[in-house]
Design a protein around this motif. Structure first.
Motif, PDB file in Angstrom:
ATOM      1  N   SER A   1       4.393  19.950 -14.055  1.00  0.00           N
ATOM      2  CA  SER A   1       4.796  19.193 -12.867  1.00  0.00           C
ATOM      3  C   SER A   1       3.687  19.142 -11.829  1.00  0.00           C
ATOM      4  CB  SER A   1       6.054  19.807 -12.241  1.00  0.00           C
ATOM      5  OG  SER A   1       7.175  19.619 -13.065  1.00  0.00           O
ATOM      6  N   LYS A   2       2.949  20.231 -11.711  1.00  0.00           N
ATOM      7  CA  LYS A   2       1.860  20.254 -10.740  1.00  0.00           C
ATOM      8  C   LYS A   2       0.742  19.294 -11.154  1.00  0.00           C
ATOM      9  CE  LYS A   2       2.988  24.801  -8.946  1.00  0.00           C
ATOM     10  NZ  LYS A   2       3.786  24.204  -7.874  1.00  0.00           N
ATOM     11  N   VAL A   3       0.483  19.187 -12.449  1.00  0.00           N
ATOM     12  CA  VAL A   3      -0.506  18.209 -12.915  1.00  0.00           C
ATOM     13  C   VAL A   3      -0.001  16.792 -12.652  1.00  0.00           C
ATOM     14  CG1 VAL A   3      -1.872  17.397 -14.865  1.00  0.00           C
ATOM     15  CG2 VAL A   3      -1.313  19.827 -14.681  1.00  0.00           C
ATOM     16  N   PHE A   4       1.284  16.552 -12.922  1.00  0.00           N
ATOM     17  CA  PHE A   4       1.876  15.245 -12.628  1.00  0.00           C
ATOM     18  C   PHE A   4       1.660  14.891 -11.159  1.00  0.00           C
ATOM     19  CE2 PHE A   4       5.431  12.859 -10.857  1.00  0.00           C
ATOM     20  CZ  PHE A   4       5.488  11.749 -11.685  1.00  0.00           C
ATOM     21  N   ASN A   5       1.941  15.826 -10.261  1.00  0.00           N
ATOM     22  CA  ASN A   5       1.828  15.552  -8.829  1.00  0.00           C
ATOM     23  C   ASN A   5       0.398  15.295  -8.396  1.00  0.00           C
ATOM     24  OD1 ASN A   5       4.498  15.553  -8.022  1.00  0.00           O
ATOM     25  ND2 ASN A   5       4.563  17.759  -7.663  1.00  0.00           N
ATOM     26  N   MET A   6      -0.551  16.076  -8.923  1.00  0.00           N
ATOM     27  CA  MET A   6      -1.934  15.855  -8.496  1.00  0.00           C
ATOM     28  C   MET A   6      -2.442  14.499  -8.991  1.00  0.00           C
ATOM     29  SD  MET A   6      -4.433  18.447 -10.666  1.00  0.00           S
ATOM     30  CE  MET A   6      -3.505  19.970 -10.467  1.00  0.00           C
ATOM     31  N   ILE A   7      -1.976  14.066 -10.174  1.00  0.00           N
ATOM     32  CA  ILE A   7      -2.345  12.734 -10.664  1.00  0.00           C
ATOM     33  C   ILE A   7      -1.656  11.658  -9.821  1.00  0.00           C
ATOM     34  CG2 ILE A   7      -2.299  11.144 -12.617  1.00  0.00           C
ATOM     35  CD1 ILE A   7      -2.261  13.578 -14.479  1.00  0.00           C
ATOM     36  N   LEU A   8      -0.371  11.868  -9.516  1.00  0.00           N
ATOM     37  CA  LEU A   8       0.376  10.897  -8.713  1.00  0.00           C
ATOM     38  C   LEU A   8      -0.317  10.630  -7.381  1.00  0.00           C
ATOM     39  CD1 LEU A   8       2.981   9.179  -8.363  1.00  0.00           C
ATOM     40  CD2 LEU A   8       4.043  11.206  -7.324  1.00  0.00           C
ATOM     41  N   LEU A   9      -0.800  11.682  -6.737  1.00  0.00           N
ATOM     42  CA  LEU A   9      -1.488  11.514  -5.457  1.00  0.00           C
ATOM     43  C   LEU A   9      -2.718  10.625  -5.604  1.00  0.00           C
ATOM     44  CD1 LEU A   9      -1.751  12.200  -2.457  1.00  0.00           C
ATOM     45  CD2 LEU A   9      -2.954  14.299  -3.114  1.00  0.00           C
ATOM     46  N   THR A  10      -3.410  10.736  -6.728  1.00  0.00           N
ATOM     47  CA  THR A  10      -4.601   9.903  -6.941  1.00  0.00           C
ATOM     48  C   THR A  10      -4.240   8.442  -7.171  1.00  0.00           C
ATOM     49  OG1 THR A  10      -4.751  10.090  -9.384  1.00  0.00           O
ATOM     50  CG2 THR A  10      -5.720  11.878  -8.079  1.00  0.00           C
ATOM     51  N   GLN A  11      -3.013   8.177  -7.579  1.00  0.00           N
ATOM     52  CA  GLN A  11      -2.608   6.808  -7.914  1.00  0.00           C
ATOM     53  C   GLN A  11      -1.894   6.092  -6.771  1.00  0.00           C
ATOM     54  OE1 GLN A  11      -3.633   5.436 -11.043  1.00  0.00           O
ATOM     55  NE2 GLN A  11      -4.781   7.329 -10.683  1.00  0.00           N
ATOM     56  N   VAL A  12      -1.230   6.820  -5.906  1.00  0.00           N
ATOM     57  CA  VAL A  12      -0.442   6.160  -4.846  1.00  0.00           C
ATOM     58  C   VAL A  12      -0.914   6.525  -3.440  1.00  0.00           C
ATOM     59  CG1 VAL A  12       1.583   6.004  -6.329  1.00  0.00           C
ATOM     60  CG2 VAL A  12       1.341   7.974  -4.805  1.00  0.00           C
ATOM     61  N   GLY A  13      -1.806   7.495  -3.311  1.00  0.00           N
ATOM     62  CA  GLY A  13      -2.282   7.880  -1.989  1.00  0.00           C
ATOM     63  C   GLY A  13      -1.282   8.739  -1.240  1.00  0.00           C
TER      64      GLY A  13
ATOM     65  N   ASP B   1       0.317   8.239   1.744  1.00  0.00           N
ATOM     66  CA  ASP B   1       1.522   7.547   2.227  1.00  0.00           C
ATOM     67  C   ASP B   1       2.462   7.216   1.069  1.00  0.00           C
ATOM     68  OD1 ASP B   1       0.594   7.684   4.816  1.00  0.00           O
ATOM     69  OD2 ASP B   1      -0.237   5.645   4.824  1.00  0.00           O
ATOM     70  N   GLY B   2       1.896   6.773  -0.062  1.00  0.00           N
ATOM     71  CA  GLY B   2       2.719   6.436  -1.218  1.00  0.00           C
ATOM     72  C   GLY B   2       3.431   7.644  -1.780  1.00  0.00           C
ATOM     73  N   PHE B   3       2.751   8.791  -1.796  1.00  0.00           N
ATOM     74  CA  PHE B   3       3.338  10.035  -2.289  1.00  0.00           C
ATOM     75  C   PHE B   3       4.547  10.411  -1.437  1.00  0.00           C
ATOM     76  CE2 PHE B   3       3.785  14.568  -2.934  1.00  0.00           C
ATOM     77  CZ  PHE B   3       3.322  14.819  -4.208  1.00  0.00           C
ATOM     78  N   LEU B   4       4.391  10.328  -0.122  1.00  0.00           N
ATOM     79  CA  LEU B   4       5.480  10.689   0.784  1.00  0.00           C
ATOM     80  C   LEU B   4       6.627   9.681   0.702  1.00  0.00           C
ATOM     81  CD1 LEU B   4       3.374  11.830   3.878  1.00  0.00           C
ATOM     82  CD2 LEU B   4       4.605  13.283   2.250  1.00  0.00           C
ATOM     83  N   LYS B   5       6.307   8.410   0.497  1.00  0.00           N
ATOM     84  CA  LYS B   5       7.359   7.404   0.342  1.00  0.00           C
ATOM     85  C   LYS B   5       8.234   7.728  -0.874  1.00  0.00           C
ATOM     86  CE  LYS B   5       6.782   2.993   0.875  1.00  0.00           C
ATOM     87  NZ  LYS B   5       6.247   1.618   0.753  1.00  0.00           N
ATOM     88  N   ILE B   6       7.594   8.174  -1.943  1.00  0.00           N
ATOM     89  CA  ILE B   6       8.339   8.480  -3.168  1.00  0.00           C
ATOM     90  C   ILE B   6       9.201   9.721  -3.000  1.00  0.00           C
ATOM     91  CG2 ILE B   6       8.088   9.260  -5.563  1.00  0.00           C
ATOM     92  CD1 ILE B   6       5.661   7.370  -5.759  1.00  0.00           C
ATOM     93  N   TYR B   7       8.603  10.811  -2.503  1.00  0.00           N
ATOM     94  CA  TYR B   7       9.323  12.081  -2.456  1.00  0.00           C
ATOM     95  C   TYR B   7      10.210  12.259  -1.229  1.00  0.00           C
ATOM     96  CZ  TYR B   7       7.215  14.176  -6.606  1.00  0.00           C
ATOM     97  OH  TYR B   7       6.863  14.462  -7.897  1.00  0.00           O
ATOM     98  N   VAL B   8       9.785  11.706  -0.099  1.00  0.00           N
ATOM     99  CA  VAL B   8      10.568  11.873   1.133  1.00  0.00           C
ATOM    100  C   VAL B   8      11.555  10.722   1.308  1.00  0.00           C
ATOM    101  CG1 VAL B   8      10.467  12.090   3.645  1.00  0.00           C
ATOM    102  CG2 VAL B   8       8.718  13.189   2.229  1.00  0.00           C
TER     103      VAL B   8
ATOM    104  N   GLU C   1       4.967   1.319 -10.060  1.00  0.00           N
ATOM    105  CA  GLU C   1       3.701   1.128 -10.757  1.00  0.00           C
ATOM    106  C   GLU C   1       2.843   2.392 -10.662  1.00  0.00           C
ATOM    107  OE1 GLU C   1       1.068  -0.818 -13.179  1.00  0.00           O
ATOM    108  OE2 GLU C   1       3.119  -1.380 -12.608  1.00  0.00           O
ATOM    109  N   GLY C   2       2.881   3.073  -9.515  1.00  0.00           N
ATOM    110  CA  GLY C   2       2.123   4.315  -9.348  1.00  0.00           C
ATOM    111  C   GLY C   2       2.585   5.409 -10.292  1.00  0.00           C
ATOM    112  N   VAL C   3       3.900   5.522 -10.482  1.00  0.00           N
ATOM    113  CA  VAL C   3       4.444   6.521 -11.407  1.00  0.00           C
ATOM    114  C   VAL C   3       4.065   6.169 -12.841  1.00  0.00           C
ATOM    115  CG1 VAL C   3       6.568   7.520 -12.355  1.00  0.00           C
ATOM    116  CG2 VAL C   3       6.327   7.219  -9.884  1.00  0.00           C
ATOM    117  N   LYS C   4       4.113   4.884 -13.189  1.00  0.00           N
ATOM    118  CA  LYS C   4       3.735   4.457 -14.545  1.00  0.00           C
ATOM    119  C   LYS C   4       2.277   4.810 -14.834  1.00  0.00           C
ATOM    120  CE  LYS C   4       4.955   0.298 -15.791  1.00  0.00           C
ATOM    121  NZ  LYS C   4       5.211  -1.169 -15.676  1.00  0.00           N
ATOM    122  N   LYS C   5       1.389   4.509 -13.886  1.00  0.00           N
ATOM    123  CA  LYS C   5      -0.031   4.834 -14.074  1.00  0.00           C
ATOM    124  C   LYS C   5      -0.237   6.343 -14.192  1.00  0.00           C
ATOM    125  CE  LYS C   5      -1.974   0.776 -11.695  1.00  0.00           C
ATOM    126  NZ  LYS C   5      -2.751   0.309 -10.524  1.00  0.00           N
ATOM    127  N   THR C   6       0.529   7.084 -13.413  1.00  0.00           N
ATOM    128  CA  THR C   6       0.450   8.546 -13.467  1.00  0.00           C
ATOM    129  C   THR C   6       0.831   9.059 -14.851  1.00  0.00           C
ATOM    130  OG1 THR C   6       0.944   8.757 -11.108  1.00  0.00           O
ATOM    131  CG2 THR C   6       1.384  10.694 -12.488  1.00  0.00           C
TER     132      THR C   6
END
Length: 410
Positions: free
Chosen positions: A193-205, A207-214, A224-229
């Protein structure tokens, strides 16, 4: 003879009476953590030594594995026999314990120590519930790090850190061709999960990371960011050895330390293992943020303090809260554990370049919280399960995976 016996009896009674009185004056603490690896144990010992130096009596109840330690702690709570202190990740994971009245607030200690002035607001907000402070922070960890063997990189002629995912996969191919295991993978769901998250941050930035989780956003950009991740995560499967399933994180670190593997994706606590092994940053190993990362995923540790009737343990809770937030202790702890101090007023000169970079990102606000800080324990557990299932099923495409990911928040 009778008088002598009477004096002996009276003397023994006085001596016996004096023992509990003296013992009650002693602050004592049974401390439950999951810090059992070399670097973690060395860091915990920093706190233990200072606690004992100030007159406290320490009992260590560390259990390997965060999940195992959590389960043991909850069993102790149910049995009405909690330890005086428990290592805890700051944030929502503690909300249920607070709402059920199972934790002691440490507001007086926090106010006396002016914690609100010396902690970043984002951290201070996550140690307080209903206006009262309940957690004593120990250190913050960046989770977007890639540790690499300098020797392994030298063998493939790599002198610069890969700046993009494309460059990174080229490096992994070269490691594989050279007979070096490309990635030391810890095959446990929380690590994945931690690898997933660090990759996700590289794909959505950020603000995008916070939009998804918060905000639980399901817009096109988020999907699209999750798919690329998931595409990048799935691509990593080809660089992992058959012994990875179930591997502990510190065992994976050891493979990089010995130069048998090129890289490991892990939080900066892995640095503590390199330090414990006598390895030097910049000479034996390096650390870089995940390729194309605009910032850093972070998590932060603390101590929580269960309600406990024993007066000596209550004193121990107060002493431990103070020790954990001592500026000198915070630095010494971080040097051993690989973390960064939580206080903003500490001497940062002794911290290495990786820790300095982490502090710089935190100071600039280029950080996003680990899911354990902002999701309910149930949602965080579901995320671990989702990533583990995706990793274990190479036939699943990223579009189907993305649908399952967003279902976690429904």
């Amino acid at each position: 003879m009778k008088n002598t016996m009477k004096l002996l009896v009276v003397g023994a009674a006085l001596a016996a009476a004096s023992v509990p009185a003296h013992a009650e004056d002693k602050a004592k603490a049974e401390v439950m953590t999951s810090w059992t690896s070399g670097g973690e144990a060395a860091a915990l010992d920093v706190i233990k030594q200072e606690f004992e130096k100030r007159g406290g009596v320490w009992k260590d109840s560390s259990i390997a594995g965060f999940g195992a330690a959590d389960a043991a702690f909850q069993n102790r709570l149910v049995a009405g026999d909690p330890p005086a202190a428990k290592q805890a990740v700051i944030g929502l994971a503690n909300a249920d314990f607070v709402s059920q009245g199972l934790l002691n607030p440490i507001d007086d200690i926090a106010k006396a120590g002016k914690w609100a002035e010396v902690l970043p607001k984002s951290i201070h907000d996550l140690i307080a519930f209903n206006g009262q402070t309940y957690l004593s922070p120990t250190g913050a960890h960046g989770e977007s790090w890639v540790f690499y063997s300098k020797d392994a990189f030298a063998k493939i002629g790599l002198s610069e850190e890969p700046k993009s995912w494309d460059e990174f996969f080229v490096a992994l191919d070269k490691l594989k061709a050279a007979g070096i295991q490309p990635v030391a993978w810890g095959g446990q769901s929380w690590q994945e999960s931690k690898v997933f998250n660090m990759i996700l941050l590289t794909q959505v930035g950020i603000d995008g990371f916070l939009k998804i989780y918060v905000d639980k956003d399901k817009g096109d950009a988020s999907v699209e960011g999750v798919k690329k991740t998931l595409d990048i995560l799935g691509k990593l499967r080809a660089y992992v050895d058959e012994g990875a399933p179930g591997r502990n994180w510190n065992d994976a670190t050891a493979i990089v330390i010995t130069g048998k593997a090129g890289v490991q994706f892990m939080g900066d606590w892995a640095k503590g293992e390199f330090v414990a092994a006598g390895k030097q940053l910049g000479k034996d190993y390096g650390c870089m943020l995940a390729p194309q990362s605009p910032g850093m995923v972070y998590v932060a540790d603390s101590f929580s303090f269960p309600k406990i009737a024993d007066a000596a343990s209550q004193k121990g809770q107060v002493l431990l809260a103070e020790v954990a937030m001592d500026p000198i202790v915070q630095v010494a702890f971080s040097l051993k554990k690989g973390s960064v101090p939580m206080r903003t007023d500490v001497d940062k000169s002794k911290l290495d370049t990786c820790a300095q970079k982490g502090l710089e990102l935190m100071g600039a606000g280029k950080i996003v919280p680990d899911q354990a800080l902002i999701l309910s324990p149930q949602q965080a557990g579901a995320l671990n399960d989702f990533v583990d299932e995706f990793w274990s099923n190479p036939s699943e495409d990223s579009a189907a995976g993305a649908r399952k990911f967003f279902a976690i928040f429904e």
